[in-house]
Design a protein around this motif. Structure first.
Motif, PDB file in Angstrom:
ATOM      1  N   TYR A   1       0.800  -1.225   0.000  1.00  0.00           N
ATOM      2  CA  TYR A   1       0.000   0.000   0.000  1.00  0.00           C
ATOM      3  C   TYR A   1       0.833   1.276   0.000  1.00  0.00           C
ATOM      4  O   TYR A   1       0.636   2.162  -0.844  1.00  0.00           O
ATOM      5  CB  TYR A   1      -0.950  -0.019   1.192  1.00  0.00           C
ATOM      6  CG  TYR A   1      -1.697   1.281   1.407  1.00  0.00           C
ATOM      7  CD1 TYR A   1      -2.691   1.697   0.526  1.00  0.00           C
ATOM      8  CD2 TYR A   1      -1.403   2.096   2.505  1.00  0.00           C
ATOM      9  CE1 TYR A   1      -3.383   2.876   0.738  1.00  0.00           C
ATOM     10  CE2 TYR A   1      -2.082   3.275   2.726  1.00  0.00           C
ATOM     11  CZ  TYR A   1      -3.072   3.668   1.837  1.00  0.00           C
ATOM     12  OH  TYR A   1      -3.745   4.849   2.041  1.00  0.00           O
ATOM     13  N   GLN A   2       1.763   1.410   0.930  1.00  0.00           N
ATOM     14  CA  GLN A   2       2.510   2.659   1.039  1.00  0.00           C
ATOM     15  C   GLN A   2       3.356   2.924  -0.209  1.00  0.00           C
ATOM     16  O   GLN A   2       3.401   4.060  -0.710  1.00  0.00           O
ATOM     17  CB  GLN A   2       3.393   2.637   2.290  1.00  0.00           C
ATOM     18  CG  GLN A   2       2.619   2.651   3.595  1.00  0.00           C
ATOM     19  CD  GLN A   2       1.812   3.936   3.796  1.00  0.00           C
ATOM     20  OE1 GLN A   2       2.045   4.951   3.144  1.00  0.00           O
ATOM     21  NE2 GLN A   2       0.852   3.884   4.711  1.00  0.00           N
ATOM     22  N   ARG A   3       4.011   1.903  -0.724  1.00  0.00           N
ATOM     23  CA  ARG A   3       4.821   2.085  -1.930  1.00  0.00           C
ATOM     24  C   ARG A   3       3.935   2.415  -3.126  1.00  0.00           C
ATOM     25  O   ARG A   3       4.283   3.273  -3.958  1.00  0.00           O
ATOM     26  CB  ARG A   3       5.637   0.832  -2.216  1.00  0.00           C
ATOM     27  CG  ARG A   3       6.744   0.576  -1.197  1.00  0.00           C
ATOM     28  CD  ARG A   3       7.499  -0.691  -1.553  1.00  0.00           C
ATOM     29  NE  ARG A   3       8.144  -0.578  -2.856  1.00  0.00           N
ATOM     30  CZ  ARG A   3       8.496  -1.605  -3.618  1.00  0.00           C
ATOM     31  NH1 ARG A   3       8.243  -2.851  -3.203  1.00  0.00           N
ATOM     32  NH2 ARG A   3       9.082  -1.413  -4.775  1.00  0.00           N
ATOM     33  N   LEU A   4       2.790   1.750  -3.229  1.00  0.00           N
ATOM     34  CA  LEU A   4       1.875   2.039  -4.332  1.00  0.00           C
ATOM     35  C   LEU A   4       1.321   3.461  -4.226  1.00  0.00           C
ATOM     36  O   LEU A   4       1.212   4.167  -5.232  1.00  0.00           O
ATOM     37  CB  LEU A   4       0.719   1.035  -4.333  1.00  0.00           C
ATOM     38  CG  LEU A   4       0.933  -0.254  -5.109  1.00  0.00           C
ATOM     39  CD1 LEU A   4      -0.145  -1.268  -4.772  1.00  0.00           C
ATOM     40  CD2 LEU A   4       0.948   0.028  -6.609  1.00  0.00           C
ATOM     41  N   ARG A   5       0.989   3.868  -3.035  1.00  0.00           N
ATOM     42  CA  ARG A   5       0.437   5.207  -2.853  1.00  0.00           C
ATOM     43  C   ARG A   5       1.446   6.270  -3.281  1.00  0.00           C
ATOM     44  O   ARG A   5       1.092   7.253  -3.957  1.00  0.00           O
ATOM     45  CB  ARG A   5       0.029   5.400  -1.390  1.00  0.00           C
ATOM     46  CG  ARG A   5      -0.689   6.708  -1.125  1.00  0.00           C
ATOM     47  CD  ARG A   5      -1.254   6.740   0.281  1.00  0.00           C
ATOM     48  NE  ARG A   5      -1.867   8.022   0.570  1.00  0.00           N
ATOM     49  CZ  ARG A   5      -3.090   8.365   0.210  1.00  0.00           C
ATOM     50  NH1 ARG A   5      -3.841   7.509  -0.443  1.00  0.00           N
ATOM     51  NH2 ARG A   5      -3.584   9.545   0.510  1.00  0.00           N
ATOM     52  N   ALA A   6       2.696   6.066  -2.931  1.00  0.00           N
ATOM     53  CA  ALA A   6       3.737   7.020  -3.335  1.00  0.00           C
ATOM     54  C   ALA A   6       3.913   6.997  -4.848  1.00  0.00           C
ATOM     55  O   ALA A   6       4.063   8.058  -5.487  1.00  0.00           O
ATOM     56  CB  ALA A   6       5.048   6.681  -2.639  1.00  0.00           C
ATOM     57  N   SER A   7       3.872   5.822  -5.455  1.00  0.00           N
ATOM     58  CA  SER A   7       4.085   5.720  -6.894  1.00  0.00           C
ATOM     59  C   SER A   7       2.905   6.276  -7.678  1.00  0.00           C
ATOM     60  O   SER A   7       3.087   6.958  -8.697  1.00  0.00           O
ATOM     61  CB  SER A   7       4.341   4.263  -7.288  1.00  0.00           C
ATOM     62  OG  SER A   7       4.803   4.177  -8.620  1.00  0.00           O
ATOM     63  N   VAL A   8       1.682   6.009  -7.221  1.00  0.00           N
ATOM     64  CA  VAL A   8       0.510   6.596  -7.877  1.00  0.00           C
ATOM     65  C   VAL A   8       0.582   8.112  -7.790  1.00  0.00           C
ATOM     66  O   VAL A   8       0.270   8.822  -8.759  1.00  0.00           O
ATOM     67  CB  VAL A   8      -0.800   6.073  -7.243  1.00  0.00           C
ATOM     68  CG1 VAL A   8      -2.004   6.852  -7.777  1.00  0.00           C
ATOM     69  CG2 VAL A   8      -0.989   4.589  -7.537  1.00  0.00           C
TER      70      VAL A   8
END
Length: 370
Positions: free
Chosen positions: A202-209
């Protein structure tokens, strides 16, 4: 129906209302005491896009922003999903049948990339259920493989729809075309991308999005989409009931060779993602093929007195010769995965049930007996 539209100057408020509406639809009251799921989707986890395909594109690009790697398209999807995975990045593997042998092949691909010189597999994309074959993947099995090999899972739940299916135990990202049943009125386009806060990426995806996302939903689209979707949680159960009645009518006909509908196709997999709510169902989409082949399909299609067109999820019943429209230049290729040229796809609407069934009986009666 709901009074006047809001002025477009309130588009920001309308988008926030849409994000909240989607996060509310994804709520899981039955999981409140389940220690496996400790975090609910919030409005800030919902990203609004101009179209459903934009949601798939952004999901793929956000994953590529985390690291490079090929993806796997599991099951036969709507045509543009596969094209996005193949053309906008390192490429993709296509496991188009989405059945038992493909799970074994998926594991072989994951293992080969994990042990060899190539980058590990980036993601597994699947539709639940798929369009137009209405197959549902074994989501616990895909999730187990994804966890084993460090791969993300992206699920397009457009066909199932939020009120019917819940994939949050298994999907890192949930994408949907809001153009379809969420809107229902067929006068606006939109898409959503939802990040699952309960899973480790979640956290990595949120930053990448956040790095790739751009709000391109037009203000008036947001206004119309908000208005249209106010009653979608009430519309979906009615569509479920109508579609089930149509599917069972077709299934009972000796002129029909195959009805593709989640109740009849991979039902055990659909049961895993189906919400426990009493009004959850199998959605409004089904596909049908006939004993008489192309001739029977033509006759049925021509005698079915409803709207004809390539979309789905409309409040009115909409029928299309799906394969001819979506795969005209690759009919033989599509056929090897069970998407035959004489397939008729049906998106069932909100018409009074007996009137709807009468239309389908008339179309069936027009097919000559063999």
């Amino acid at each position: 129906r709901f009074g006047r539209n809001f002025d477009p100057i309130y588009a920001g408020e309308m988008k926030q209302a849409l994000r909240r509406r989607i996060s509310d639809a994804l709520a899981r009251p039955e999981k409140k005491l389940d220690t496996q799921v400790t975090t609910e989707v919030k409005p800030d986890d919902v990203y609004l896009l101009a179209t459903g395909m934009s949601a798939i594109f952004y999901a793929h690009q956000a994953l590529l922003g985390m690291r490079q790697g090929k993806s796997v398209c599991f099951g036969f999807p709507y045509t543009d999903t596969l094209k996005i995975l193949e053309k906008f990045g390192p490429g993709a593997y296509f496991l188009g049948c989405g059945e038992e042998e493909d799970y074994a092949e998926l594991e072989r691909i994951l293992e080969r990339h994990a042990q060899g010189d190539e980058e590990p597999i980036l993601s597994i994309f699947t539709e639940c259920p798929s369009n137009p074959l209405l197959k549902t993947a074994d989501m616990p099995r895909l999730r187990a493989l994804a966890d084993k090999y460090g791969t993300a899972v992206v699920v397009d739940e457009t066909i199932g729809s939020f009120p019917n299916v819940d994939v949050l135990d298994w999907a890192d990202v949930v994408v949907s075309s809001l153009t379809k049943v969420f809107s229902g009125d067929s006068n606006v386009m939109g898409g959503s991308l939802v990040l699952n806060p309960a899973l480790p990426l979640y956290q990595r995806l949120r930053a990448s999005v956040g790095e790739v996302f751009e709000d391109l939903m037009w203000s008036e689209d947001a206004v119309f989409l908000e208005r249209n979707s106010r009653d979608f949680m009430k519309r979906v159960p009615r569509i479920n009931d109508n579609a089930l009645a149509v599917a069972e009518l077709l299934q009972a006909s000796a002129k029909v060779s195959c009805v593709r509908y989640p109740k009849f196709v991979t039902p055990e997999n659909y049961a895993r993602i189906m919400r426990p709510a009493s009004d959850a169902g199998y959605g409004g989409l089904l596909s049908v093929e006939f004993v008489g082949g192309e001739s029977a399909s033509r006759t049925f299609y021509d005698h079915l007195r409803c709207c004809k067109g390539p979309s789905l999820g409309t409040n009115f019943t909409l029928v299309s010769p799906y394969t001819i429209l979506a795969h005209f230049a690759e009919l033989d290729w599509a056929a090897q995965f069970g998407v035959h040229s004489d397939l008729v796809r049906i998106s069932v609407g909100l018409e009074p049930r007996e009137e709807l069934l009468a239309l389908f009986r008339t179309a069936l009666d027009a097919i000559p007996d063999h």
